[in-house]
Design an enzyme around this catalytic site. Sequence first.
Site, PDB file in Angstrom:
ATOM      1  N   GLU A 276       0.826  -1.208   0.000  1.00  0.00           N
ATOM      2  CA  GLU A 276       0.000   0.000   0.000  1.00  0.00           C
ATOM      3  C   GLU A 276       0.863   1.262   0.000  1.00  0.00           C
ATOM      4  OE1 GLU A 276      -2.434  -0.523   3.417  1.00  0.00           O
ATOM      5  OE2 GLU A 276      -3.736  -2.028   2.472  1.00  0.00           O
TER       6      GLU A 276
ATOM      7  N   SER B 191      18.613  -8.614  -9.304  1.00  0.00           N
ATOM      8  CA  SER B 191      17.383  -8.539 -10.094  1.00  0.00           C
ATOM      9  C   SER B 191      17.334  -9.528 -11.261  1.00  0.00           C
ATOM     10  CB  SER B 191      17.179  -7.116 -10.622  1.00  0.00           C
ATOM     11  OG  SER B 191      16.760  -6.251  -9.596  1.00  0.00           O
TER      12      SER B 191
ATOM     13  N   HIS C 100       2.636 -10.076  -9.544  1.00  0.00           N
ATOM     14  CA  HIS C 100       4.062 -10.381  -9.578  1.00  0.00           C
ATOM     15  C   HIS C 100       4.861  -9.311  -8.840  1.00  0.00           C
ATOM     16  CE1 HIS C 100       8.153 -10.239 -11.363  1.00  0.00           C
ATOM     17  NE2 HIS C 100       8.069 -11.533 -11.222  1.00  0.00           N
ATOM     18  N   SER C 101       4.499  -8.074  -9.039  1.00  0.00           N
ATOM     19  CA  SER C 101       5.120  -6.948  -8.344  1.00  0.00           C
ATOM     20  C   SER C 101       4.184  -5.765  -8.465  1.00  0.00           C
ATOM     21  CB  SER C 101       6.491  -6.615  -8.958  1.00  0.00           C
ATOM     22  OG  SER C 101       6.325  -6.040 -10.247  1.00  0.00           O
TER      23      SER C 101
END
Length: 433
Positions: free
Chosen positions: A108, A194, A323-324
């Site tokens: 959030e 990443s 996923h993100s």
Amino acid sequence: MLPIRLARFGIRSVAANCKRINIGSLSQVAREFSSDERPQFPGSRSQWTEKLEFIRPDLYDGIPVYRVMDRKGKVIDPSQDPQLSQEMVTKMYKCMTQLNTMDRILYESQRQGRISFYMTNYGEEGTHIGSAAALDPKDLIFGQYREAGTLMWRGFTLDQFMNQCYGNVDDGGKGKQMPVHYGSKELNFVTISSPLGTQMPQAVGAAYAYKRSQNGLCVMCYFGEGTSSEGDAHAALNFSATLDCPVIFFCRNNGYAISTPSKEQYRGDGIAGRGPAYGMLTIRVDGNDVFAVYNATLKARQVAISEMRPVLIEAMTYRIGHHSTSDDSTAYRSVDEVRYWDERDHPISRLRNYMLSKGWWGDAQEKEWKEDCKRQVMTAFARAEKKLKPNWKEIFTDVYHEMPSHIREQMKQMEEHVQKYAEHYPLKNFTKD
């Protein structure tokens, strides 16, 4: 003439050759290789057949999924119950729920523009906690980017999670990594990268070093089923098997590699189907069953260390969240599908039911813990948000032990630039030392 012919092929003598292949005489060699009972081709373990048949992957059952509890938290076979203490199980439950609460608040906060990026772990908490609990704290972990629960189990604090996601002055990575790219030397958790798959060959190298040092430890390498399509994955799996490395490859098969369903990514029987092809011990487990994950990881660790060989675990689970924060999963899967896994087969509710059946947990404890957990997360969140960013000069440090002249020159140019255009940079948000 026989010794001469053998010498042409790099074999010094008949006796040396017999010793090398552990066969007592040339006559035995001849019998071995002239037999029609089994093929003698190097690199395979086959039998002869006169039937012209291709192996059809769609005509045999897949590798079974090992489980301990059913969806309602009932242990199916009592012999498979790990018999963990109430304290241990309670810690598992609190860790899983705290991870869930932290995910919700940080997700959030990204939507509110307070942090730049985030990835949740919804639905996969059982794979994190079950596996981490079975490892030795000194075992080295190479994570991908959805293993926050393993760090939380080892003692990575809420403040450390928050500081990293905010990239503030107390972030261990000095603000140089994206959010959720955690790392901790103290907790033996290698900083996350990443790009997909980079951690896999690195894990094999570390495991080979552990093998040489004979330190009684192993390496755990987490990856997703999407990562298994990267070239690094194939190289790592093969190297680990041929070099006999004490490494556990733990695949979280959550059904989707970003937006690509697993059925579109590969045609074989999941990731576990590849293990035997590489010559690795392999098991497929119910990733939503924390006890099944614990048992499989515990056994895999014993094998990896005692037999000095890699083990592949495929944990079948489901990614409930996007996923993100850069992804909208409603574009490639239905809301009903997500709701099913959230309501019918969630690792947290399954463990809660187990605890309720034991009389270890109740409504009052659940309410008290939820309130306390949220308070802890929000307090750490507020602390992290108020802290300054690291000094901008940290951009140029930590690559070299001694800063070379060209990097020093770049830092000088940057300093002159910032001073000249100070009104365009929020320098008040950065530390001065």
